[in-house]
Design a protein around this motif. Structure first.
Motif, PDB file in Angstrom:
ATOM      1  N   UNK A 254       0.839  -1.210   0.000  1.00  0.00           N
ATOM      2  CA  UNK A 254       0.000   0.000   0.000  1.00  0.00           C
ATOM      3  C   UNK A 254       0.867   1.250   0.000  1.00  0.00           C
ATOM      4  N   UNK A 255       1.943   1.242   0.779  1.00  0.00           N
ATOM      5  CA  UNK A 255       2.813   2.422   0.845  1.00  0.00           C
ATOM      6  C   UNK A 255       3.526   2.628  -0.485  1.00  0.00           C
ATOM      7  N   UNK A 256       3.997   1.546  -1.099  1.00  0.00           N
ATOM      8  CA  UNK A 256       4.683   1.686  -2.399  1.00  0.00           C
ATOM      9  C   UNK A 256       3.708   2.245  -3.442  1.00  0.00           C
ATOM     10  N   UNK A 257       2.462   1.764  -3.400  1.00  0.00           N
ATOM     11  CA  UNK A 257       1.473   2.247  -4.370  1.00  0.00           C
ATOM     12  C   UNK A 257       1.162   3.728  -4.157  1.00  0.00           C
ATOM     13  N   UNK A 258       1.415   4.232  -2.946  1.00  0.00           N
ATOM     14  CA  UNK A 258       1.085   5.634  -2.638  1.00  0.00           C
ATOM     15  C   UNK A 258       2.232   6.592  -2.943  1.00  0.00           C
ATOM     16  N   UNK A 259       3.385   6.056  -3.364  1.00  0.00           N
ATOM     17  CA  UNK A 259       4.535   6.928  -3.648  1.00  0.00           C
ATOM     18  C   UNK A 259       4.279   7.742  -4.910  1.00  0.00           C
ATOM     19  N   UNK A 260       4.347   9.041  -4.779  1.00  0.00           N
ATOM     20  CA  UNK A 260       4.294   9.939  -5.949  1.00  0.00           C
ATOM     21  C   UNK A 260       4.701  11.337  -5.488  1.00  0.00           C
ATOM     22  N   UNK A 265       6.073  12.925   3.554  1.00  0.00           N
ATOM     23  CA  UNK A 265       6.668  11.712   4.120  1.00  0.00           C
ATOM     24  C   UNK A 265       5.817  11.150   5.255  1.00  0.00           C
ATOM     25  N   UNK A 266       5.227  12.052   6.074  1.00  0.00           N
ATOM     26  CA  UNK A 266       4.403  11.530   7.179  1.00  0.00           C
ATOM     27  C   UNK A 266       3.121  10.867   6.673  1.00  0.00           C
ATOM     28  N   UNK A 267       2.630  11.324   5.529  1.00  0.00           N
ATOM     29  CA  UNK A 267       1.425  10.706   4.953  1.00  0.00           C
ATOM     30  C   UNK A 267       1.726   9.280   4.490  1.00  0.00           C
ATOM     31  N   UNK A 268       2.909   9.107   3.921  1.00  0.00           N
ATOM     32  CA  UNK A 268       3.308   7.781   3.458  1.00  0.00           C
ATOM     33  C   UNK A 268       3.479   6.833   4.643  1.00  0.00           C
ATOM     34  N   UNK A 269       4.111   7.342   5.701  1.00  0.00           N
ATOM     35  CA  UNK A 269       4.260   6.553   6.928  1.00  0.00           C
ATOM     36  C   UNK A 269       2.881   6.123   7.420  1.00  0.00           C
ATOM     37  N   UNK A 270       1.916   7.038   7.356  1.00  0.00           N
ATOM     38  CA  UNK A 270       0.573   6.739   7.869  1.00  0.00           C
ATOM     39  C   UNK A 270      -0.122   5.659   7.041  1.00  0.00           C
ATOM     40  N   UNK A 271       0.105   5.638   5.735  1.00  0.00           N
ATOM     41  CA  UNK A 271      -0.534   4.619   4.883  1.00  0.00           C
ATOM     42  C   UNK A 271      -0.208   3.221   5.418  1.00  0.00           C
ATOM     43  N   UNK A 272       1.099   2.990   5.684  1.00  0.00           N
ATOM     44  CA  UNK A 272       1.527   1.673   6.173  1.00  0.00           C
ATOM     45  C   UNK A 272       1.097   1.466   7.622  1.00  0.00           C
ATOM     46  N   UNK A 273       1.273   2.506   8.428  1.00  0.00           N
ATOM     47  CA  UNK A 273       1.017   2.370   9.868  1.00  0.00           C
ATOM     48  C   UNK A 273      -0.462   2.107  10.148  1.00  0.00           C
ATOM     49  N   UNK A 274      -1.337   2.769   9.402  1.00  0.00           N
ATOM     50  CA  UNK A 274      -2.777   2.563   9.641  1.00  0.00           C
ATOM     51  C   UNK A 274      -3.180   1.121   9.379  1.00  0.00           C
ATOM     52  N   UNK A 275      -2.647   0.542   8.306  1.00  0.00           N
ATOM     53  CA  UNK A 275      -2.989  -0.853   7.993  1.00  0.00           C
ATOM     54  C   UNK A 275      -2.517  -1.801   9.092  1.00  0.00           C
ATOM     55  N   UNK A 276      -1.304  -1.547   9.590  1.00  0.00           N
ATOM     56  CA  UNK A 276      -0.755  -2.413  10.634  1.00  0.00           C
ATOM     57  C   UNK A 276      -1.523  -2.228  11.938  1.00  0.00           C
ATOM     58  N   UNK A 285       4.918  -2.059  15.425  1.00  0.00           N
ATOM     59  CA  UNK A 285       5.646  -1.404  14.318  1.00  0.00           C
ATOM     60  C   UNK A 285       6.402  -0.241  14.967  1.00  0.00           C
ATOM     61  N   UNK A 286       7.593  -0.562  15.466  1.00  0.00           N
ATOM     62  CA  UNK A 286       8.263   0.321  16.424  1.00  0.00           C
ATOM     63  C   UNK A 286       9.288   1.255  15.799  1.00  0.00           C
ATOM     64  N   UNK A 287       9.306   1.391  14.478  1.00  0.00           N
ATOM     65  CA  UNK A 287      10.238   2.343  13.869  1.00  0.00           C
ATOM     66  C   UNK A 287       9.526   3.080  12.746  1.00  0.00           C
ATOM     67  N   UNK A 288      10.251   3.993  12.113  1.00  0.00           N
ATOM     68  CA  UNK A 288       9.620   4.785  11.068  1.00  0.00           C
ATOM     69  C   UNK A 288       9.541   3.987   9.767  1.00  0.00           C
ATOM     70  N   UNK A 289       8.835   4.510   8.785  1.00  0.00           N
ATOM     71  CA  UNK A 289       8.600   3.750   7.554  1.00  0.00           C
ATOM     72  C   UNK A 289       9.855   3.600   6.697  1.00  0.00           C
ATOM     73  N   UNK A 304       9.115   9.591   8.550  1.00  0.00           N
ATOM     74  CA  UNK A 304       8.640   9.351   9.912  1.00  0.00           C
ATOM     75  C   UNK A 304       7.213   9.866  10.035  1.00  0.00           C
ATOM     76  N   UNK A 305       6.574   9.504  11.156  1.00  0.00           N
ATOM     77  CA  UNK A 305       5.197   9.971  11.372  1.00  0.00           C
ATOM     78  C   UNK A 305       5.165  11.474  11.594  1.00  0.00           C
TER      79      UNK A 305
END
Ligand code: ZN
Ligand code: ZN
Length: 365
Positions: A254-260, A265-276, A285-289, A304-305
């Motif tokens: 999901x995060x790779x698909x959101x790259x553009x 950067x925090x939005x991209x971190x959130x894409x992955x973090x929300x799913x987890x 998930x104890x570190x940044x994306x 980072x978030x």
């Protein structure tokens, strides 16, 4: 760099980090200062590097530093700047100078200017390094390719009973055999409960069936780094490991698909973090994306978030979500992604092992 010096109200920057010195001058030596002002630039290097400087940067001025003549390299550098005239504020890289080197520079500044002209100015060339040009992208691709090839070869010796350190040695041997100068950082081979530590150190633990093994490694090739993580296993995985793996893969995809370009950067971190988090593993998930990759394996931008960097074409970033369950298991999947005009693509081509496959090489079929 001239523009950045103006923005920062600096007359000069004394560059001491290997990567910034190489980026700005083309000199690959492992010591020396690169001096850059708004009108001129100069390398300061000792006798071990004079021939190398002439070969690599024939158009660049060189202060031939000698202990007997100059006393110390700080004096050689500041004397050149002082003689230029009009230099009142000299940026230094606080993160890359030892306290002792800083002390020497301060002392020489007092001698030459009768005051301290030094200003800590970290991260300036790093801003330029964030977006890669075509030549840099080619080198990054080459580094990633050697890692792909090395892993495929090393996996032939991946079997029940092999130890983490044995497999690591095989992987690093294959990296060098396929063209890497060295690993780009200490490789991680973390099996079973060891995988619960995101930066686990290699042990002599024997790898068994039905457990997740995190491989995080990279190749250092033509001054550029690669960085990739695959989580693999032998045989069939228990329920928990399957859930963890499925969740990390979904977050990663999901995060790779959101790259553009334009995404923060925090939005991209959130894409992955929300799913987890939705899957119930948010705390695990104890570190940044992710992070930028280039001359250094960790460089700007940081995903980072809390970071608000806007993605731009040419940036090269890792996407590496993970789940770490202390005492049980761990999993991370990482690719290094180039931001393009309308999306992104991964430099790494090693396939992901799919649930049901008994050996990571099955994914190559
Ligand atoms: Zn990594
Ligand atoms: Zn990484």
């Amino acid at each position: 760099m001239t523009e950045i010096l103006e923005q920062e109200n600096l007359d000069a920057l004394l560059v001491s980090s290997d990567e910034n010195r190489f980026y700005l001058s083309g000199f690959t030596g492992s010591a020396g200062y690169f001096l850059i002002t708004r009108t001129a630039s100069q390398l300061v290097a000792d006798g071990r590097y004079w021939n190398q400087v002439e070969e690599q940067c024939p158009d660049l001025g060189l202060v031939r530093f000698k202990l007997e003549t100059h006393g110390n390299i700080g004096r050689a550098a500041l004397t050149w700047l002082h003689q230029l005239g009009g230099i009142e504020r000299v940026g230094i890289e606080g993160r890359n100078l030892t306290v002792s080197d800083y002390g020497i520079l301060q002392k020489e500044s007092q001698t030459l200017w009768n005051r301290d002209v030094l200003v800590v100015a970290d991260g300036l060339p790093e801003r330029l390094r964030e977006c890669k040009d075509a030549e840099e992208l080619a080198r990054l691709q080459k580094a990633a390719d050697t890692a792909d090839e090395a892993l495929r070869e090393a996996l032939k010796s991946f079997r029940k009973g092999v130890r983490e350190n044995e497999f690591c040695a095989e992987l690093e041997f294959q990296l060098q055999k396929h063209g890497a100068r060295k690993p780009s950082f200490d490789s991680i081979v973390a099996s079973g409960p060891n995988g619960a530590r995101p930066h686990a150190t290699i042990s002599d633990r024997v790898i068994g069936e039905g457990e997740l093994i995190t491989l995080d490694f990279g190749s250092y090739c033509n001054s550029y780094c690669s960085d990739m993580t695959r989580t693999i296993w032998l045989g069939d995985l228990p329920e928990l490991e399957q859930t963890v793996y499925r969740t990390v893969r979904a977050a990663h995809a999901a995060a790779i698909a959101a790259v553009r370009p334009g995404v923060l950067t925090r939005e991209l971190d959130a894409v992955a973090r929300n799913l987890i988090t939705e899957a119930g593993f948010g705390e695990a998930f104890s570190h940044s994306l992710g992070h930028g990759v280039g001359l250094q394996v960790h460089e700007m931008p940081y995903l980072r978030s809390t970071t608000e960097t806007v993605l731009e074409p040419g940036m090269v970033i890792t996407i590496e979500p993970g789940i770490y369950l202390a005492g049980k298991t761990g999993c991370r999947v990482e690719d290094t992604v180039v931001v393009t005009a309308d999306g992104g693509y991964s430099l790494n081509h090693t396939p992901y092992q799919e649930l049901g496959q008994q050996h990571p090489l099955d994914a190559f079929a």
